[in-house]
Design a protein around this motif. Sequence first.
Motif, PDB file in Angstrom:
ATOM      1  N   VAL A 187      42.343  30.448  35.877  1.00 24.44           N
ATOM      2  CA  VAL A 187      41.529  31.480  36.701  1.00 24.44           C
ATOM      3  C   VAL A 187      42.196  32.568  37.157  1.00 24.44           C
ATOM      4  O   VAL A 187      43.065  32.415  38.175  1.00 24.44           O
ATOM      5  CB  VAL A 187      40.605  30.590  37.816  1.00 24.44           C
ATOM      6  N   LEU A 188      41.756  33.787  36.593  1.00 24.86           N
ATOM      7  CA  LEU A 188      42.250  35.050  37.073  1.00 24.86           C
ATOM      8  C   LEU A 188      41.421  35.846  37.789  1.00 24.86           C
ATOM      9  O   LEU A 188      40.295  36.042  37.463  1.00 24.86           O
ATOM     10  CB  LEU A 188      42.928  35.848  35.957  1.00 24.86           C
ATOM     11  N   THR A 189      41.766  36.595  38.900  1.00 28.33           N
ATOM     12  CA  THR A 189      41.012  37.183  39.801  1.00 28.33           C
ATOM     13  C   THR A 189      41.468  38.809  39.624  1.00 28.33           C
ATOM     14  O   THR A 189      42.670  38.867  39.726  1.00 28.33           O
ATOM     15  CB  THR A 189      40.967  37.076  41.279  1.00 28.33           C
ATOM     16  N   ASP A 190      40.649  39.895  39.366  1.00 32.48           N
ATOM     17  CA  ASP A 190      41.060  41.181  39.513  1.00 32.48           C
ATOM     18  C   ASP A 190      41.304  41.640  40.947  1.00 32.48           C
ATOM     19  O   ASP A 190      40.136  41.543  41.707  1.00 32.48           O
ATOM     20  CB  ASP A 190      40.096  42.087  38.970  1.00 32.48           C
ATOM     21  N   LEU A 191      42.433  41.619  41.404  1.00 37.54           N
ATOM     22  CA  LEU A 191      42.567  41.881  42.955  1.00 37.54           C
ATOM     23  C   LEU A 191      41.685  43.139  43.602  1.00 37.54           C
ATOM     24  O   LEU A 191      41.787  43.315  44.751  1.00 37.54           O
ATOM     25  CB  LEU A 191      44.083  41.835  43.225  1.00 37.54           C
ATOM     26  N   ARG A 192      41.377  43.854  42.571  1.00 39.66           N
ATOM     27  CA  ARG A 192      40.483  44.920  43.106  1.00 39.66           C
ATOM     28  C   ARG A 192      39.280  44.431  43.456  1.00 39.66           C
ATOM     29  O   ARG A 192      38.732  45.188  44.613  1.00 39.66           O
ATOM     30  CB  ARG A 192      40.175  45.862  42.138  1.00 39.66           C
ATOM     31  N   ASP A 193      38.847  43.392  43.258  1.00 40.73           N
ATOM     32  CA  ASP A 193      37.904  42.564  43.733  1.00 40.73           C
ATOM     33  C   ASP A 193      37.746  41.650  44.803  1.00 40.73           C
ATOM     34  O   ASP A 193      36.683  41.102  45.441  1.00 40.73           O
ATOM     35  CB  ASP A 193      36.885  41.955  42.445  1.00 40.73           C
ATOM     36  N   ALA A 194      39.002  41.522  45.012  1.00 41.42           N
ATOM     37  CA  ALA A 194      39.056  40.214  45.976  1.00 41.42           C
ATOM     38  C   ALA A 194      39.004  40.534  47.285  1.00 41.42           C
ATOM     39  O   ALA A 194      38.658  39.351  48.076  1.00 41.42           O
ATOM     40  CB  ALA A 194      40.813  39.952  45.959  1.00 41.42           C
ATOM     41  N   GLY A 195      39.129  41.696  48.003  1.00 42.30           N
ATOM     42  CA  GLY A 195      38.789  41.817  49.374  1.00 42.30           C
ATOM     43  C   GLY A 195      39.676  41.221  50.388  1.00 42.30           C
ATOM     44  O   GLY A 195      40.885  41.179  50.023  1.00 42.30           O
ATOM     45  N   ALA A 196      39.183  40.810  51.214  1.00 40.29           N
ATOM     46  CA  ALA A 196      40.122  40.087  52.488  1.00 40.29           C
ATOM     47  C   ALA A 196      40.926  39.074  51.852  1.00 40.29           C
ATOM     48  O   ALA A 196      41.870  38.645  52.521  1.00 40.29           O
ATOM     49  CB  ALA A 196      39.260  39.694  53.611  1.00 40.29           C
ATOM     50  N   GLU A 197      40.289  38.319  50.820  1.00 41.59           N
ATOM     51  CA  GLU A 197      41.224  37.322  50.250  1.00 41.59           C
ATOM     52  C   GLU A 197      42.641  37.553  49.983  1.00 41.59           C
ATOM     53  O   GLU A 197      43.372  36.869  50.011  1.00 41.59           O
ATOM     54  CB  GLU A 197      40.562  36.464  48.956  1.00 41.59           C
TER      55      GLU A 197
END
Length: 212
Positions: A187-197
């Motif tokens: 599972v990959l997350t675009d860190l531009r969308d991650a917010g406080a995470e």
Amino acid sequence: MRGEPSCPKCGGRVRAPGLFSDTWRCDAHGSVHPLQPVLPPSVDALSVVVRRTRVPLWMPWPLPVGWLFTGVVCAGDDRDGGRATALACSGPGPLGGAGELLLIAEELGVGLGARYAGIEGPDPGRHLDVTGPPEAKVLAAGRPTPLWHVGGTPDDRAVFAGEARGLWLWAVAWPDSSGLLLYDELVLTDLRDAGAEVDLVPCGALSPRLLS
């Protein structure tokens, strides 16, 4: 060259825009998006790249057990924004020992992924055969994303490439057995969308792979 921009395709010196050219230029590759200095792993480093980039900054999230974020780099300047990103992480390999993974997002022709893959670039081109089923799949920003094996790379690594959000997505793993991570629908997350995470990302030592 860690303290100044370089060519994303070869790591060589680049000339800044000036009187005779409005782009950064490499003697070997002509006009390029300059590769900024590698940033050691920290939450602040991630924030710098997230603010600058116009392309995704991919990270496995949650990270596999025992894995750490180990550095990030971005290609592009302040005028045009980031046109390529590479993020490194490392941890226990699927078959034992240490493993490393680089995830690269880039626009067509930047050449950063091909450089880390160890092939002639700037894009996968003839090294990528998409006529058969994909060898790996990831979930990128919630979307099933097929990745195909990239041929002609050095024996010490496994390389996959595909498309996510209309851009190249490369995954380069050392040693080659660490490529097994890509067979489990990482599972990959675009860190531009991650917010406080982003504040929760565990950091390790800087990966030398980013400096190669």
